[in-house]
Motif scaffolding. Structure first.
Motif, PDB file in Angstrom:
ATOM      1  N   VAL A 279       5.130  13.307   3.579  1.00 59.78           N
ATOM      2  CA  VAL A 279       6.393  12.658   3.208  1.00 59.78           C
ATOM      3  C   VAL A 279       6.194  11.151   3.102  1.00 59.78           C
ATOM      4  O   VAL A 279       6.669  10.501   2.155  1.00 59.78           O
ATOM      5  CB  VAL A 279       7.493  12.994   4.223  1.00 59.78           C
ATOM      6  N   PHE A 280       5.472  10.582   4.058  1.00 60.22           N
ATOM      7  CA  PHE A 280       5.206   9.140   4.032  1.00 60.22           C
ATOM      8  C   PHE A 280       4.384   8.764   2.800  1.00 60.22           C
ATOM      9  O   PHE A 280       4.682   7.781   2.105  1.00 60.22           O
ATOM     10  CB  PHE A 280       4.470   8.720   5.302  1.00 60.22           C
ATOM     11  N   ALA A 281       3.326   9.533   2.514  1.00 59.35           N
ATOM     12  CA  ALA A 281       2.477   9.233   1.358  1.00 59.35           C
ATOM     13  C   ALA A 281       3.248   9.390   0.050  1.00 59.35           C
ATOM     14  O   ALA A 281       3.087   8.590  -0.883  1.00 59.35           O
ATOM     15  CB  ALA A 281       1.253  10.148   1.367  1.00 59.35           C
ATOM     16  N   THR A 282       4.100  10.416  -0.032  1.00 57.29           N
ATOM     17  CA  THR A 282       4.888  10.629  -1.250  1.00 57.29           C
ATOM     18  C   THR A 282       5.891   9.502  -1.454  1.00 57.29           C
ATOM     19  O   THR A 282       6.093   9.027  -2.569  1.00 57.29           O
ATOM     20  CB  THR A 282       5.621  11.977  -1.172  1.00 57.29           C
ATOM     21  N   THR A 283       6.523   9.067  -0.364  1.00 57.42           N
ATOM     22  CA  THR A 283       7.483   7.956  -0.462  1.00 57.42           C
ATOM     23  C   THR A 283       6.799   6.684  -0.956  1.00 57.42           C
ATOM     24  O   THR A 283       7.342   5.955  -1.798  1.00 57.42           O
ATOM     25  CB  THR A 283       8.135   7.705   0.898  1.00 57.42           C
ATOM     26  N   ALA A 284       5.590   6.422  -0.439  1.00 56.68           N
ATOM     27  CA  ALA A 284       4.848   5.237  -0.891  1.00 56.68           C
ATOM     28  C   ALA A 284       4.451   5.368  -2.367  1.00 56.68           C
ATOM     29  O   ALA A 284       4.476   4.390  -3.114  1.00 56.68           O
ATOM     30  CB  ALA A 284       3.605   5.044  -0.026  1.00 56.68           C
ATOM     31  N   ALA A 285       4.111   6.587  -2.776  1.00 53.90           N
ATOM     32  CA  ALA A 285       3.712   6.800  -4.172  1.00 53.90           C
ATOM     33  C   ALA A 285       4.898   6.648  -5.113  1.00 53.90           C
ATOM     34  O   ALA A 285       4.745   6.154  -6.234  1.00 53.90           O
ATOM     35  CB  ALA A 285       3.080   8.182  -4.330  1.00 53.90           C
ATOM     36  N   ILE A 286       6.067   7.077  -4.689  1.00 57.27           N
ATOM     37  CA  ILE A 286       7.259   6.989  -5.537  1.00 57.27           C
ATOM     38  C   ILE A 286       7.592   5.540  -5.870  1.00 57.27           C
ATOM     39  O   ILE A 286       8.126   5.242  -6.944  1.00 57.27           O
ATOM     40  CB  ILE A 286       8.447   7.692  -4.850  1.00 57.27           C
ATOM     41  N   GLU A 287       7.254   4.623  -4.960  1.00 54.48           N
ATOM     42  CA  GLU A 287       7.509   3.208  -5.231  1.00 54.48           C
ATOM     43  C   GLU A 287       6.686   2.711  -6.412  1.00 54.48           C
ATOM     44  O   GLU A 287       7.062   1.745  -7.074  1.00 54.48           O
ATOM     45  CB  GLU A 287       7.182   2.382  -3.990  1.00 54.48           C
ATOM     46  N   LYS A 288       5.550   3.354  -6.683  1.00 52.77           N
ATOM     47  CA  LYS A 288       4.694   2.945  -7.788  1.00 52.77           C
ATOM     48  C   LYS A 288       5.032   3.672  -9.074  1.00 52.77           C
ATOM     49  O   LYS A 288       4.694   3.209 -10.159  1.00 52.77           O
ATOM     50  CB  LYS A 288       3.223   3.198  -7.431  1.00 52.77           C
ATOM     51  N   ILE A 289       5.689   4.833  -8.972  1.00 50.50           N
ATOM     52  CA  ILE A 289       6.003   5.620 -10.159  1.00 50.50           C
ATOM     53  C   ILE A 289       7.174   4.989 -10.896  1.00 50.50           C
ATOM     54  O   ILE A 289       8.146   4.555 -10.275  1.00 50.50           O
ATOM     55  CB  ILE A 289       6.338   7.074  -9.767  1.00 50.50           C
ATOM     56  N   PRO A 290       7.105   4.902 -12.221  1.00 52.06           N
ATOM     57  CA  PRO A 290       8.217   4.317 -12.992  1.00 52.06           C
ATOM     58  C   PRO A 290       9.529   5.047 -12.739  1.00 52.06           C
ATOM     59  O   PRO A 290       9.570   6.280 -12.713  1.00 52.06           O
ATOM     60  CB  PRO A 290       7.754   4.499 -14.444  1.00 52.06           C
ATOM     61  N   LYS A 291      10.596   4.281 -12.542  1.00 48.07           N
ATOM     62  CA  LYS A 291      11.919   4.854 -12.289  1.00 48.07           C
ATOM     63  C   LYS A 291      12.617   5.056 -13.627  1.00 48.07           C
ATOM     64  O   LYS A 291      13.153   4.123 -14.210  1.00 48.07           O
ATOM     65  CB  LYS A 291      12.724   3.933 -11.374  1.00 48.07           C
ATOM     66  N   ASN A 292      12.583   6.275 -14.114  1.00 44.08           N
ATOM     67  CA  ASN A 292      13.131   6.585 -15.425  1.00 44.08           C
ATOM     68  C   ASN A 292      13.642   8.016 -15.413  1.00 44.08           C
ATOM     69  O   ASN A 292      12.866   8.959 -15.260  1.00 44.08           O
ATOM     70  CB  ASN A 292      12.053   6.407 -16.511  1.00 44.08           C
ATOM     71  N   SER A 293      14.961   8.180 -15.555  1.00 42.58           N
ATOM     72  CA  SER A 293      15.553   9.514 -15.540  1.00 42.58           C
ATOM     73  C   SER A 293      15.567  10.162 -16.919  1.00 42.58           C
ATOM     74  O   SER A 293      15.761  11.372 -17.033  1.00 42.58           O
ATOM     75  CB  SER A 293      16.988   9.451 -14.991  1.00 42.58           C
ATOM     76  N   LEU A 294      15.407   9.355 -17.970  1.00 42.95           N
ATOM     77  CA  LEU A 294      15.387   9.920 -19.315  1.00 42.95           C
ATOM     78  C   LEU A 294      14.071  10.630 -19.594  1.00 42.95           C
ATOM     79  O   LEU A 294      14.043  11.679 -20.254  1.00 42.95           O
ATOM     80  CB  LEU A 294      15.619   8.811 -20.344  1.00 42.95           C
ATOM     81  N   LYS A 295      12.974  10.042 -19.104  1.00 44.73           N
ATOM     82  CA  LYS A 295      11.654  10.644 -19.271  1.00 44.73           C
ATOM     83  C   LYS A 295      10.971  10.666 -17.909  1.00 44.73           C
ATOM     84  O   LYS A 295      10.245   9.744 -17.550  1.00 44.73           O
ATOM     85  CB  LYS A 295      10.825   9.856 -20.289  1.00 44.73           C
ATOM     86  N   MET A 296      11.248  11.745 -17.174  1.00 41.74           N
ATOM     87  CA  MET A 296      10.703  11.852 -15.831  1.00 41.74           C
ATOM     88  C   MET A 296       9.193  12.051 -15.869  1.00 41.74           C
ATOM     89  O   MET A 296       8.684  12.863 -16.647  1.00 41.74           O
ATOM     90  CB  MET A 296      11.347  13.031 -15.103  1.00 41.74           C
ATOM     91  N   PRO A 297       8.439  11.321 -15.033  1.00 43.19           N
ATOM     92  CA  PRO A 297       6.994  11.547 -14.962  1.00 43.19           C
ATOM     93  C   PRO A 297       6.696  12.960 -14.456  1.00 43.19           C
ATOM     94  O   PRO A 297       7.346  13.461 -13.543  1.00 43.19           O
ATOM     95  CB  PRO A 297       6.519  10.490 -13.959  1.00 43.19           C
ATOM     96  N   ILE A 298       5.713  13.588 -15.063  1.00 42.82           N
ATOM     97  CA  ILE A 298       5.312  14.925 -14.630  1.00 42.82           C
ATOM     98  C   ILE A 298       4.837  14.899 -13.186  1.00 42.82           C
ATOM     99  O   ILE A 298       5.036  15.859 -12.433  1.00 42.82           O
ATOM    100  CB  ILE A 298       4.211  15.461 -15.564  1.00 42.82           C
ATOM    101  N   MET A 299       4.249  13.786 -12.773  1.00 33.75           N
ATOM    102  CA  MET A 299       3.762  13.685 -11.405  1.00 33.75           C
ATOM    103  C   MET A 299       4.902  13.795 -10.395  1.00 33.75           C
ATOM    104  O   MET A 299       4.710  14.273  -9.276  1.00 33.75           O
ATOM    105  CB  MET A 299       2.995  12.373 -11.202  1.00 33.75           C
ATOM    106  N   SER A 300       6.123  13.384 -10.774  1.00 34.47           N
ATOM    107  CA  SER A 300       7.268  13.514  -9.866  1.00 34.47           C
ATOM    108  C   SER A 300       7.548  14.983  -9.566  1.00 34.47           C
ATOM    109  O   SER A 300       7.842  15.359  -8.425  1.00 34.47           O
ATOM    110  CB  SER A 300       8.501  12.855 -10.486  1.00 34.47           C
ATOM    111  N   TYR A 301       7.452  15.823 -10.599  1.00 35.55           N
ATOM    112  CA  TYR A 301       7.649  17.254 -10.392  1.00 35.55           C
ATOM    113  C   TYR A 301       6.519  17.843  -9.549  1.00 35.55           C
ATOM    114  O   TYR A 301       6.738  18.746  -8.735  1.00 35.55           O
ATOM    115  CB  TYR A 301       7.730  17.970 -11.741  1.00 35.55           C
ATOM    116  N   GLU A 302       5.312  17.324  -9.749  1.00 33.25           N
ATOM    117  CA  GLU A 302       4.201  17.821  -8.935  1.00 33.25           C
ATOM    118  C   GLU A 302       4.394  17.434  -7.473  1.00 33.25           C
ATOM    119  O   GLU A 302       4.144  18.240  -6.572  1.00 33.25           O
ATOM    120  CB  GLU A 302       2.879  17.276  -9.464  1.00 33.25           C
ATOM    121  N   PHE A 303       4.848  16.207  -7.225  1.00 34.41           N
ATOM    122  CA  PHE A 303       5.133  15.795  -5.852  1.00 34.41           C
ATOM    123  C   PHE A 303       6.228  16.665  -5.239  1.00 34.41           C
ATOM    124  O   PHE A 303       6.173  17.009  -4.061  1.00 34.41           O
ATOM    125  CB  PHE A 303       5.548  14.328  -5.823  1.00 34.41           C
ATOM    126  N   LEU A 304       7.226  17.017  -6.062  1.00 38.45           N
ATOM    127  CA  LEU A 304       8.296  17.884  -5.581  1.00 38.45           C
ATOM    128  C   LEU A 304       7.736  19.250  -5.177  1.00 38.45           C
ATOM    129  O   LEU A 304       8.105  19.798  -4.123  1.00 38.45           O
ATOM    130  CB  LEU A 304       9.367  18.040  -6.659  1.00 38.45           C
TER     131      LEU A 304
END
Length: 432
Positions: A279-304
């Motif tokens: 959870v800690f590592a994912t939270t830190a990674a999310i800070e680096k992932i672009p915040k975009n709801s129109l085109k969600m990064p595939i990596m966000s789904y993988e983290f989920l």
């Protein structure tokens, strides 16, 4: 002979280049910029019905920053703008051989270039930095090199982060003349990046420069616009090593939780610690992932997916520890579980010291249980084996070990499939 020739070249060079006097230069400037013959508001053409041709080349020196959330890009570079001024001509022989002249700021006509797609709070003119050295030759050829930092807005597409590619462009229009009076020409057809300082995060690709006309039919106005477009491709090594790899390794580590014995007392501690780490590592990674709801990064789904697996892993560990604490299972068990437990017991029987001298009898029992336990031939060791191989006293720990084996293969398959799909999508975008 050679000394005389060399001396003549030196003398001619200094006479031609540096033989001008202060008076000659003052006279030349007075002649060129006499208010009665030169107007900075008019195109420097003797025939005003002609179209002024302006050559425009953009040079990029460095990428200062790129905000992937807002799409704002800032670069440092300069432009090479050339044209011919019919009124800035002279005879070098009349002015000490002077062939090139540096033009004072604000004394000559220049095309006004404005950046139309920059941020709202950013000044649009390319001359706002105040740095635009200009020279003119005695034939009227003018070269101007304005430079500075310039901002624009990019079309952000973080779908394949960290293998994302974003399209950017600079749109420059001439604000003081229309296409009937002035036309832009891009001789190279691209942005010159020969002086580019390599950026550690972004790489420039697919450069294209073209001239288009912005038309307004109502007033019959056509404005020349130069559009320089390119792509920014991320260099993914940093994100893979420092963001993606640790989370992927912890996801695989979550799989081996089932190898910690439920009765060891460390199973839940290991599972919860791993969950909090992920959870800690994912939270830190999310800070680096672009915040975009129109085109969600595939990596966000993988983290989920990884977080879901980790949550299921903790829940599973709680269930397994609770099941292992039962000395005997009272509920009716599925036949396949009973069969797997008995098979495991038989394997342990062969390898243990429970009956070292009668393995052949146990082996015979596995093929014919009814004939193996003959009451007339029974002895204490055989009776102990018979009790161990009975289906009436299966413990919760045995069921837990069997379920852990099933869980291991199921979750391993799921993790491999999820990461393989992500790898396939990444490989596909890299090959395009």
């Amino acid at each position: 002979m050679y000394n005389i020739l060399f001396s003549w070249i030196i003398v001619q060079t200094f006479v031609t280049s540096y033989g001008q006097t202060y008076g000659e230069m003052d006279t030349l400037l007075g002649h060129l910029f006499n208010a009665s013959r030169y107007n900075t508001y008019l195109r420097p053409l003797r025939n005003q019905s002609q179209v002024m041709m302006v050559n425009f080349t953009q040079y990029i020196s460095s990428i200062d920053f790129f905000d992937i959330t807002s799409g704002e890009l800032q670069i440092t570079g300069f432009f090479e703008i050339t044209w011919t001024d019919d009124f800035l001509t002279w005879s070098p022989s009349l002015y000490g051989g002077k062939e090139m002249l540096s033009l004072p700021t604000g004394t000559f006509w220049k095309p006004e270039f404005s950046l139309t797609n920059g941020p709202a709070n950013d000044k649009s003119s390319i001359y706002n930095s105040g740095f635009y050295p200009t020279w003119v030759s005695y034939q009227g050829s003018v070269i101007m090199i304005p430079g500075g930092s310039y901002k624009t807005k990019c079309n952000v597409d973080p779908t394949f982060y960290p293998f994302d590619i974003h399209n950017c462009n600079f749109q420059f229009i001439v604000s003081n003349h229309d296409s009937a009076e002035l036309m832009l020409i891009s001789q190279t057809g691209d942005i010159n990046s020969s002086n580019l300082t390599e950026n550690g995060e972004w790489e420039i690709q697919n450069i294209d420069v073209k001239v288009v006309l912005l038309k307004e039919d109502n007033i019959k106005l056509s404005i020349p616009m130069l559009q320089a477009s390119f792509s920014l491709k991320r260099r993914p090594i940093y994100e893979i090593v420092n963001v993606y790899a640790p989370i992927l390794l912890m996801s695989f580590l979550n799989i081996v939780t089932c190898f910690v014995r439920p009765d060891s007392g460390e199973r839940l501690t290991f599972a919860v610690t791993l969950y909090l780490s992920l959870v800690f590592a994912t939270t830190a990674a999310i800070e680096k992932i672009p915040k975009n709801s129109l085109k969600m990064p595939i990596m966000s789904y993988e983290f989920l997916c990884n977080n879901c697996i980790n949550t299921i892993g903790v829940t599973w560990s709680i269930f397994i520890v609770h099941l292992a604490s039962k000395s005997k299972v009272q509920q009716r068990l599925p036949h396949f579980l009973v069969k797997m437990v008995m098979k495991k017991r038989r394997r342990k029987t062969y390898d243990s010291e429970l009956q070292p001298d009668c393995k052949s009898e146990v082996k015979s029992e596995s093929s014919d249980d009814d004939n193996f336990f003959d009451e007339n031939k029974a002895n204490p060791k055989q009776q102990k084996v018979a009790e161990y191989l009975s289906e009436d006293d299966i413990t919760g720990l045995e069921i837990a070990e069997i379920l852990d084996t099933i869980y291991f293969w199921f979750v391993s398959l799921f993790v491999v499939v999820v990461n393989s799909v992500f790898g396939y999508l990444v490989l596909r975008i890299e090959m395009q």
